[in-house]
Design a protein around this motif. Structure first.
Motif, PDB file in Angstrom:
ATOM      1  N   CYS A 159       0.844  -1.199   0.000  1.00  0.00           N
ATOM      2  CA  CYS A 159       0.000   0.000   0.000  1.00  0.00           C
ATOM      3  C   CYS A 159       0.877   1.246   0.000  1.00  0.00           C
ATOM      4  CB  CYS A 159      -0.923   0.025   1.215  1.00  0.00           C
ATOM      5  SG  CYS A 159      -1.967  -1.428   1.388  1.00  0.00           S
ATOM      6  N   GLU A 160       0.611   2.140  -0.920  1.00  0.00           N
ATOM      7  CA  GLU A 160       1.353   3.399  -1.000  1.00  0.00           C
ATOM      8  C   GLU A 160       0.368   4.557  -1.077  1.00  0.00           C
ATOM      9  OE1 GLU A 160       4.718   5.570  -3.857  1.00  0.00           O
ATOM     10  OE2 GLU A 160       3.893   3.611  -4.398  1.00  0.00           O
ATOM     11  N   LYS A 161       0.427   5.455  -0.090  1.00  0.00           N
ATOM     12  CA  LYS A 161      -0.505   6.585  -0.121  1.00  0.00           C
ATOM     13  C   LYS A 161      -0.162   7.508  -1.285  1.00  0.00           C
ATOM     14  CE  LYS A 161      -2.079   8.733   3.623  1.00  0.00           C
ATOM     15  NZ  LYS A 161      -2.207   9.679   4.774  1.00  0.00           N
ATOM     16  N   LEU A 162      -1.201   7.847  -2.046  1.00  0.00           N
ATOM     17  CA  LEU A 162      -1.024   8.735  -3.188  1.00  0.00           C
ATOM     18  C   LEU A 162      -1.457  10.153  -2.893  1.00  0.00           C
ATOM     19  CD1 LEU A 162      -2.531   6.469  -6.004  1.00  0.00           C
ATOM     20  CD2 LEU A 162      -0.101   6.954  -5.643  1.00  0.00           C
ATOM     21  N   LEU A 163      -2.569  10.284  -2.163  1.00  0.00           N
ATOM     22  CA  LEU A 163      -3.213  11.580  -2.104  1.00  0.00           C
ATOM     23  C   LEU A 163      -4.162  11.653  -0.927  1.00  0.00           C
ATOM     24  CD1 LEU A 163      -3.517  14.113  -4.067  1.00  0.00           C
ATOM     25  CD2 LEU A 163      -5.554  12.962  -4.938  1.00  0.00           C
ATOM     26  N   ASP A 164      -3.994  12.671  -0.077  1.00  0.00           N
ATOM     27  CA  ASP A 164      -5.016  12.985   0.910  1.00  0.00           C
ATOM     28  C   ASP A 164      -6.123  13.771   0.211  1.00  0.00           C
ATOM     29  OD1 ASP A 164      -4.042  11.907   3.445  1.00  0.00           O
ATOM     30  OD2 ASP A 164      -2.378  13.303   3.198  1.00  0.00           O
ATOM     31  N   ASP A 165      -7.203  14.011   0.909  1.00  0.00           N
ATOM     32  CA  ASP A 165      -8.301  14.726   0.274  1.00  0.00           C
ATOM     33  C   ASP A 165      -8.979  15.621   1.289  1.00  0.00           C
ATOM     34  OD1 ASP A 165      -9.932  15.460  -1.833  1.00  0.00           O
ATOM     35  OD2 ASP A 165     -10.363  13.403  -2.422  1.00  0.00           O
ATOM     36  N   GLU A 166      -9.811  16.510   0.775  1.00  0.00           N
ATOM     37  CA  GLU A 166     -10.534  17.445   1.628  1.00  0.00           C
ATOM     38  C   GLU A 166     -11.987  17.537   1.171  1.00  0.00           C
ATOM     39  OE1 GLU A 166      -7.215  20.639   3.026  1.00  0.00           O
ATOM     40  OE2 GLU A 166      -7.784  20.693   0.907  1.00  0.00           O
ATOM     41  N   LEU A 167     -12.840  17.963   2.104  1.00  0.00           N
ATOM     42  CA  LEU A 167     -14.276  18.030   1.852  1.00  0.00           C
ATOM     43  C   LEU A 167     -14.777  19.464   1.974  1.00  0.00           C
ATOM     44  CD1 LEU A 167     -15.316  15.039   4.160  1.00  0.00           C
ATOM     45  CD2 LEU A 167     -14.954  14.948   1.689  1.00  0.00           C
ATOM     46  N   PHE A 168     -15.702  19.826   1.093  1.00  0.00           N
ATOM     47  CA  PHE A 168     -16.346  21.142   1.182  1.00  0.00           C
ATOM     48  C   PHE A 168     -17.661  21.081   0.411  1.00  0.00           C
ATOM     49  CE2 PHE A 168     -13.571  21.103  -2.442  1.00  0.00           C
ATOM     50  CZ  PHE A 168     -14.305  21.682  -3.472  1.00  0.00           C
ATOM     51  N   PRO A 169     -18.623  21.947   0.741  1.00  0.00           N
ATOM     52  CA  PRO A 169     -19.935  21.896   0.088  1.00  0.00           C
ATOM     53  C   PRO A 169     -19.879  22.435  -1.342  1.00  0.00           C
ATOM     54  CG  PRO A 169     -20.038  22.989   2.237  1.00  0.00           C
ATOM     55  CD  PRO A 169     -18.599  22.893   1.852  1.00  0.00           C
ATOM     56  N   PHE A 260     -18.717  28.224  -0.023  1.00  0.00           N
ATOM     57  CA  PHE A 260     -17.742  28.589   1.012  1.00  0.00           C
ATOM     58  C   PHE A 260     -16.431  27.860   0.746  1.00  0.00           C
ATOM     59  CE2 PHE A 260     -22.016  28.707   2.869  1.00  0.00           C
ATOM     60  CZ  PHE A 260     -22.094  30.056   3.229  1.00  0.00           C
ATOM     61  N   ALA A 261     -15.324  28.522   1.004  1.00  0.00           N
ATOM     62  CA  ALA A 261     -14.013  27.948   0.717  1.00  0.00           C
ATOM     63  C   ALA A 261     -13.526  27.019   1.820  1.00  0.00           C
ATOM     64  CB  ALA A 261     -12.988  29.073   0.503  1.00  0.00           C
ATOM     65  N   LEU A 262     -14.187  27.014   2.980  1.00  0.00           N
ATOM     66  CA  LEU A 262     -13.735  26.195   4.102  1.00  0.00           C
ATOM     67  C   LEU A 262     -13.719  24.715   3.707  1.00  0.00           C
ATOM     68  CD1 LEU A 262     -13.032  25.774   7.132  1.00  0.00           C
ATOM     69  CD2 LEU A 262     -15.518  25.550   7.522  1.00  0.00           C
ATOM     70  N   ARG A 263     -12.587  24.060   3.981  1.00  0.00           N
ATOM     71  CA  ARG A 263     -12.457  22.635   3.707  1.00  0.00           C
ATOM     72  C   ARG A 263     -11.989  21.924   4.972  1.00  0.00           C
ATOM     73  NH1 ARG A 263      -8.755  22.230  -1.574  1.00  0.00           N
ATOM     74  NH2 ARG A 263      -7.499  23.733  -0.426  1.00  0.00           N
ATOM     75  N   VAL A 264     -12.420  20.674   5.123  1.00  0.00           N
ATOM     76  CA  VAL A 264     -11.964  19.854   6.250  1.00  0.00           C
ATOM     77  C   VAL A 264     -11.303  18.603   5.688  1.00  0.00           C
ATOM     78  CG1 VAL A 264     -13.740  20.704   7.815  1.00  0.00           C
ATOM     79  CG2 VAL A 264     -14.180  18.649   6.453  1.00  0.00           C
ATOM     80  N   PRO A 265     -10.309  18.064   6.385  1.00  0.00           N
ATOM     81  CA  PRO A 265      -9.645  16.849   5.891  1.00  0.00           C
ATOM     82  C   PRO A 265     -10.616  15.677   5.833  1.00  0.00           C
ATOM     83  CG  PRO A 265      -8.353  17.906   7.624  1.00  0.00           C
ATOM     84  CD  PRO A 265      -9.693  18.571   7.626  1.00  0.00           C
ATOM     85  N   ALA A 266     -10.523  14.900   4.779  1.00  0.00           N
ATOM     86  CA  ALA A 266     -11.307  13.670   4.680  1.00  0.00           C
ATOM     87  C   ALA A 266     -10.680  12.596   5.557  1.00  0.00           C
ATOM     88  CB  ALA A 266     -11.364  13.200   3.223  1.00  0.00           C
ATOM     89  N   HIS A 267     -11.508  11.702   6.064  1.00  0.00           N
ATOM     90  CA  HIS A 267     -10.992  10.595   6.865  1.00  0.00           C
ATOM     91  C   HIS A 267     -10.136   9.653   6.024  1.00  0.00           C
ATOM     92  CE1 HIS A 267     -12.713  11.107  10.822  1.00  0.00           C
ATOM     93  NE2 HIS A 267     -13.924  11.311  10.322  1.00  0.00           N
ATOM     94  N   TYR A 268     -10.495   9.522   4.752  1.00  0.00           N
ATOM     95  CA  TYR A 268      -9.841   8.554   3.891  1.00  0.00           C
ATOM     96  C   TYR A 268      -8.886   9.241   2.930  1.00  0.00           C
ATOM     97  CZ  TYR A 268     -13.320   5.114   5.455  1.00  0.00           C
ATOM     98  OH  TYR A 268     -14.100   4.271   6.197  1.00  0.00           O
ATOM     99  N   ALA A 269      -8.065   8.435   2.272  1.00  0.00           N
ATOM    100  CA  ALA A 269      -7.115   8.929   1.288  1.00  0.00           C
ATOM    101  C   ALA A 269      -7.052   7.928   0.135  1.00  0.00           C
ATOM    102  CB  ALA A 269      -5.727   9.099   1.923  1.00  0.00           C
TER     103      ALA A 269
END
Length: 309
Positions: A159-169, A260-269
């Protein structure tokens, strides 16, 4: 003891299939490079072993019995599957076949539009894309490598992490004509939910980060596929908490807007995963190198533009 250990010999079944196809021992013998007598003896031995009459003869005419027809169809299908498996194994060993499993949402939003670059760079690779929400098991589905969305690691896999992600509306600009000034105003609109996010309480986390005390949404449609939820949002059905990796194109086109520009980290990647036995396969290494380079040069995580006034 496995059931197949009681089966007739593979060589005998091959001879039977050929004889059943030609309905002529001489032509079958010519195809198999055997004598007429050898074919006849194998057919008789098979009938004796099964205790069934597989062929009927009248003068020069030969035809299959009902049992013979059923057996011929099953043997032919099995031999075709076996031949395909052997071919696939040989091609993989040669390193020129690559089967990738990826979520439909990521494939559609980012990957497919860039695959032309990989194929142009490696024209000798036979590339197969499996777009599915189901996890590849690598043993029975022919997958060489997969891009997974999760929290890893997965036992038995590299397993190799490629990319974290973020969430926003995000939402359709047609959903409301007024410019939203405070995140709490989203509670006045339908909130389209995604099953995975509902389990992880992602809407609650985003509202908390925005300083809004809001319970988990209980009303509105729930989708188990992110791509479908984004399509629903684009049609004006409500607001979706989107992943940055999946909405860049829709934001750039104006199909969706981010109020809105506010983003929160996603739990998954995103992770690149494959069995240890596939790590050194040339096509897997070439795809990995291209993917990492492509992510570095054109990351799907560009900050979302704010909704226009």
């Amino acid at each position: 003891m496995r059931a197949w250990q009681h089966l007739p010999a593979l060589r005998t079944l091959r001879i039977f299939e050929c004889a059943a196809r030609h309905l002529n021992w001489t032509r079958a013998a010519e195809e198999l490079h055997l004598t007429h007598g050898a074919v006849s003896l194998q057919i008789k031995a098979l009938e004796d072993e099964l205790g069934l009459k597989l062929f009927e003869r009248s003068g020069r005419k030969t035809w299959l019995t009902d049992a013979g027809q059923q057996l011929a169809a099953g043997v032919r299908e099995t031999l075709d599957q076996l031949a395909s498996t052997v071919t696939r194994v040989r091609e993989r060993a040669a390193g020129n076949v690559l089967t990738l499993s990826v979520l439909p949402s990521f494939a559609a939003a980012w990957l497919v539009g860039r695959l032309g670059g990989f194929l142009a760079r490696h024209p000798d690779i036979e590339f197969n894309l499996q777009s599915s929400i189901n996890l590849a098991d690598f043993r029975n589905d022919g997958v060489d490598v997969a891009i997974r969305w999760g929290n890893g690691p997965w036992p038995g896999l590299r397993c190799e992490k490629l990319l974290d992600d973020e969430l926003f509306p995000v939402m359709s600009p047609r959903l409301t004509r007024r410019k939203l000034k405070h995140p709490s105003q989203l509670l006045e609109l339908p909130l389209v939910r995604i099953k995975q996010q509902t389990r992880l309480n992602d809407w609650t986390r985003w509202f908390a980060a925005a300083g809004v005390d809001a319970p988990p949404p209980r009303r509105g449609a729930v989708y188990d596929d992110t791509e479908l939820a984004l399509r629903a949002a684009a049609q004006g059905q409500g607001v979706v908490l989107a992943r940055s990796s999946l909405v860049g194109g829709r934001l750039a086109s104006g199909e969706l807007i981010a109020p809105f520009a506010l983003r929160v980290p996603a739990h998954y990647a995103y992770y690149l995963v494959c069995p240890e036995s596939h790590v050194e396969k040339p096509s897997v290494q070439q795809f990995r190198a291209w993917l990492i380079e492509e992510l570095a040069n054109s990351s799907p995580l560009a900050p979302p533009p704010e909704a226009p006034a």
